[in-house]
Design an enzyme around this catalytic site. Structure first.
Site, PDB file in Angstrom:
ATOM      1  N   SER A   1     -35.649  76.894 -67.657  1.00  0.00           N
ATOM      2  CA  SER A   1     -36.972  76.644 -67.621  1.00  0.00           C
ATOM      3  C   SER A   1     -37.728  77.672 -67.606  1.00  0.00           C
ATOM      4  O   SER A   1     -37.451  78.812 -67.759  1.00  0.00           O
ATOM      5  CB  SER A   1     -36.972  76.111 -65.817  1.00  0.00           C
ATOM      6  OG  SER A   1     -38.613  75.934 -65.819  1.00  0.00           O
TER       7      SER A   1
ATOM      8  N   TYR B   1     -36.023  77.936 -57.191  1.00  0.00           N
ATOM      9  CA  TYR B   1     -35.791  77.271 -58.470  1.00  0.00           C
ATOM     10  C   TYR B   1     -36.184  78.507 -59.443  1.00  0.00           C
ATOM     11  O   TYR B   1     -35.332  78.820 -60.479  1.00  0.00           O
ATOM     12  CB  TYR B   1     -36.868  76.421 -58.805  1.00  0.00           C
ATOM     13  CG  TYR B   1     -36.903  75.471 -60.112  1.00  0.00           C
ATOM     14  CD1 TYR B   1     -35.810  74.618 -60.333  1.00  0.00           C
ATOM     15  CD2 TYR B   1     -37.514  75.657 -61.078  1.00  0.00           C
ATOM     16  CE1 TYR B   1     -35.877  73.941 -61.621  1.00  0.00           C
ATOM     17  CE2 TYR B   1     -37.532  75.177 -62.258  1.00  0.00           C
ATOM     18  CZ  TYR B   1     -36.783  74.302 -62.533  1.00  0.00           C
ATOM     19  OH  TYR B   1     -36.394  73.601 -63.543  1.00  0.00           O
TER      20      TYR B   1
HETATM   21  N1  LIG Z   1     -38.243  68.044 -66.515  1.00  0.00           N
HETATM   22  C1  LIG Z   1     -38.713  68.935 -66.499  1.00  0.00           C
HETATM   23  O1  LIG Z   1     -40.249  69.034 -66.591  1.00  0.00           O
HETATM   24  C2  LIG Z   1     -37.752  70.138 -66.618  1.00  0.00           C
HETATM   25  C3  LIG Z   1     -38.449  71.385 -66.905  1.00  0.00           C
HETATM   26  C4  LIG Z   1     -37.829  72.710 -67.293  1.00  0.00           C
HETATM   27  C5  LIG Z   1     -36.345  72.492 -66.842  1.00  0.00           C
HETATM   28  N2  LIG Z   1     -35.446  71.206 -66.477  1.00  0.00           N
HETATM   29  C6  LIG Z   1     -34.426  71.336 -66.346  1.00  0.00           C
HETATM   30  O2  LIG Z   1     -33.890  70.213 -66.572  1.00  0.00           O
HETATM   31  C7  LIG Z   1     -32.822  69.740 -66.034  1.00  0.00           C
HETATM   32  C8  LIG Z   1     -32.718  68.174 -65.897  1.00  0.00           C
HETATM   33  O3  LIG Z   1     -33.754  67.786 -64.918  1.00  0.00           O
HETATM   34  P1  LIG Z   1     -34.580  66.518 -65.289  1.00  0.00           P
HETATM   35  O4  LIG Z   1     -36.053  67.015 -65.434  1.00  0.00           O
HETATM   36  O5  LIG Z   1     -33.835  65.684 -66.047  1.00  0.00           O
HETATM   37  O6  LIG Z   1     -34.646  65.973 -63.821  1.00  0.00           O
HETATM   38  P2  LIG Z   1     -33.446  64.822 -63.033  1.00  0.00           P
HETATM   39  O7  LIG Z   1     -33.914  63.360 -63.822  1.00  0.00           O
HETATM   40  O8  LIG Z   1     -33.996  64.794 -61.720  1.00  0.00           O
HETATM   41  O9  LIG Z   1     -32.023  64.780 -63.407  1.00  0.00           O
HETATM   42  C9  LIG Z   1     -31.282  65.873 -62.384  1.00  0.00           C
HETATM   43  C10 LIG Z   1     -29.787  65.638 -62.920  1.00  0.00           C
HETATM   44  O10 LIG Z   1     -29.191  66.388 -62.051  1.00  0.00           O
HETATM   45  C11 LIG Z   1     -28.259  65.910 -61.543  1.00  0.00           C
HETATM   46  N3  LIG Z   1     -27.586  66.086 -60.172  1.00  0.00           N
HETATM   47  C12 LIG Z   1     -28.587  66.858 -59.274  1.00  0.00           C
HETATM   48  N4  LIG Z   1     -27.900  67.293 -58.135  1.00  0.00           N
HETATM   49  C13 LIG Z   1     -26.518  67.167 -58.527  1.00  0.00           C
HETATM   50  C14 LIG Z   1     -25.274  67.382 -57.770  1.00  0.00           C
HETATM   51  N5  LIG Z   1     -25.367  68.078 -56.677  1.00  0.00           N
HETATM   52  N6  LIG Z   1     -24.185  66.970 -58.508  1.00  0.00           N
HETATM   53  C15 LIG Z   1     -24.231  66.795 -59.879  1.00  0.00           C
HETATM   54  N7  LIG Z   1     -25.286  66.502 -60.186  1.00  0.00           N
HETATM   55  C16 LIG Z   1     -26.359  66.620 -59.794  1.00  0.00           C
HETATM   56  C17 LIG Z   1     -28.705  64.349 -61.026  1.00  0.00           C
HETATM   57  O11 LIG Z   1     -27.577  63.215 -61.029  1.00  0.00           O
HETATM   58  P3  LIG Z   1     -27.208  62.635 -59.823  1.00  0.00           P
HETATM   59  O12 LIG Z   1     -28.588  62.438 -58.742  1.00  0.00           O
HETATM   60  O13 LIG Z   1     -26.714  61.386 -60.171  1.00  0.00           O
HETATM   61  O14 LIG Z   1     -26.187  63.353 -59.147  1.00  0.00           O
HETATM   62  C18 LIG Z   1     -29.583  64.001 -62.413  1.00  0.00           C
HETATM   63  O15 LIG Z   1     -28.824  63.464 -63.422  1.00  0.00           O
HETATM   64  C19 LIG Z   1     -32.552  70.435 -64.682  1.00  0.00           C
HETATM   65  O16 LIG Z   1     -31.777  71.717 -64.561  1.00  0.00           O
HETATM   66  C20 LIG Z   1     -33.962  71.057 -64.532  1.00  0.00           C
HETATM   67  O17 LIG Z   1     -34.240  71.906 -63.813  1.00  0.00           O
HETATM   68  C21 LIG Z   1     -36.636  70.090 -66.385  1.00  0.00           C
END
Ligand SMILES: NC(=O)c1ccc[n+]([C@@H]2O[C@H](COP(=O)([O-])OP(=O)(O)OC[C@H]3O[C@@H](n4cnc5c(N)ncnc54)[C@H](OP(=O)(O)O)[C@@H]3O)[C@@H](O)[C@H]2O)c1
Length: 257
Positions: free
Chosen positions: A147, A162
């Site tokens: 991130s 985070y």
């Molecule tokens: N969106 C942004 O703006 C942004 C910016 C920077 C970085 N990121 C990074 O991108 C990545 C994806 O995030 P996203 O934005 O796509 O959010 P999201 O839609 O909330 O996706 C998070 C994913 O992580 C999985 N997860 C969470 N806890 C888990 C656990 N205990 N075991 C297995 N899987 C787990 C969830 O699946 P289940 O709930 O089905 O387990 C879900 O598929 C993350 O690492 C986040 O930090 C996102």
């Protein structure tokens, strides 16, 4: 003049790509893009129903239901994925959570939980996937989804766990790259800026959140769906065959100003 197609190196034909956190958001998008680029994909997360829908939609996909914070969860995920698909050529360590709270109100328990999913699980997965590739003399590419908040603090957002986990993940990327570079395993990270997903629904539906995202990026806006595709394909594929230990920011210039 070369006669070969210079875009061919970005294809993922004959590669097996494991994507954690593929039940929603960026992970589901990565799975669709990897599949469209020719890969067999293994999608992992807790919500089995979401994974089953994705597997049905894609040409060549398999699912592993796993809680990456459960004891041995990452190890089971790596072993089950290798068992199901025969090998993993690309690991996308994407699963993560983000807990928002001022540091003074953030419990040690919350901090540990955040580190567990955002840093410990990616390490354990990378180690087991790299070990299998190295033992079998195969190359591999690992992409850690970090991130921009692994590069700088969150400012008004307040994300102590985070920020610590993502900062750790970025430097873990460099450390693993240096340990495995001569063994054929490349390790890079993508540091996204803001993208609308379940994780940050609240920010996108709040005027203050919108203003924060617009003010912080040199381009004055958050990302839109698809704007991480190129970075993922580049780092996953042979197009980046001489790139390792790199943290690629895709953020509209969050740290440029
Ligand atoms: N969106 C942004 O703006 C942004 C910016 C920077 C970085 N990121 C990074 O991108 C990545 C994806 O995030 P996203 O934005 O796509 O959010 P999201 O839609 O909330 O996706 C998070 C994913 O992580 C999985 N997860 C969470 N806890 C888990 C656990 N205990 N075991 C297995 N899987 C787990 C969830 O699946 P289940 O709930 O089905 O387990 C879900 O598929 C993350 O690492 C986040 O930090 C996102």
């Amino acid at each position: 003049m070369t006669r070969t197609d210079p875009t061919a190196a970005f294809r993922l034909d004959d590669k097996v790509v494991l994507i954690t956190g593929a039940s929603s958001g960026l992970g589901a998008r990565f799975a669709r893009v990897a599949s469209a680029a020719g890969a067999t994909v293994v999608v992992a997360a807790r919500r089995a129903d979401r994974l089953a829908e994705l597997v049905d939609e894609l040409d060549d996909a398999l699912a592993v239901e796993v809680d990456l914070t459960a004891p041995g969860g990452p190890e089971v995920c790596a072993a089950a994925s290798i068992e199901l698909a025969g090998r993993i050529d690309v690991l996308i360590n994407n699963a993560g959570i983000s807990q928002v709270a001022p540091a003074l109100d953030f419990t040690t328990e919350d901090f540990r939980h955040e580190i567990e999913i955002d840093l410990v699980a990616p390490f354990a997965l990378a180690r087991d996937i790299a070990r299998d590739a190295i033992t079998n003399g195969r190359p591999a590419s690992i992409i850690n989804v970090g991130s921009i908040l692994g590069e700088v603090g969150g400012g008004k957002l307040r994300v102590p766990g985070y920020a610590a986990a993502k900062g750790g993940l970025h430097n873990l990327t460099r450390e693993l790259a240096s340990q495995w570079g001569r063994k054929g395993v490349r390790v890079n990270a993508i540091a996204p800026g803001w993208f609308e997903t379940e994780m940050n629904d609240a920010m996108f539906s709040d005027g203050g959140g919108q203003a924060y995202m617009e003010a912080g990026a040199a381009m004055g806006r958050p990302g839109i769906e698809g704007e991480l595709d190129g970075a993922m394909l580049y780092l996953a594929s042979d197009a980046s065959s001489f790139v390792t230990g790199h943290v690629l920011q895709v953020s509209g210039g969050w740290t440029a100003t």
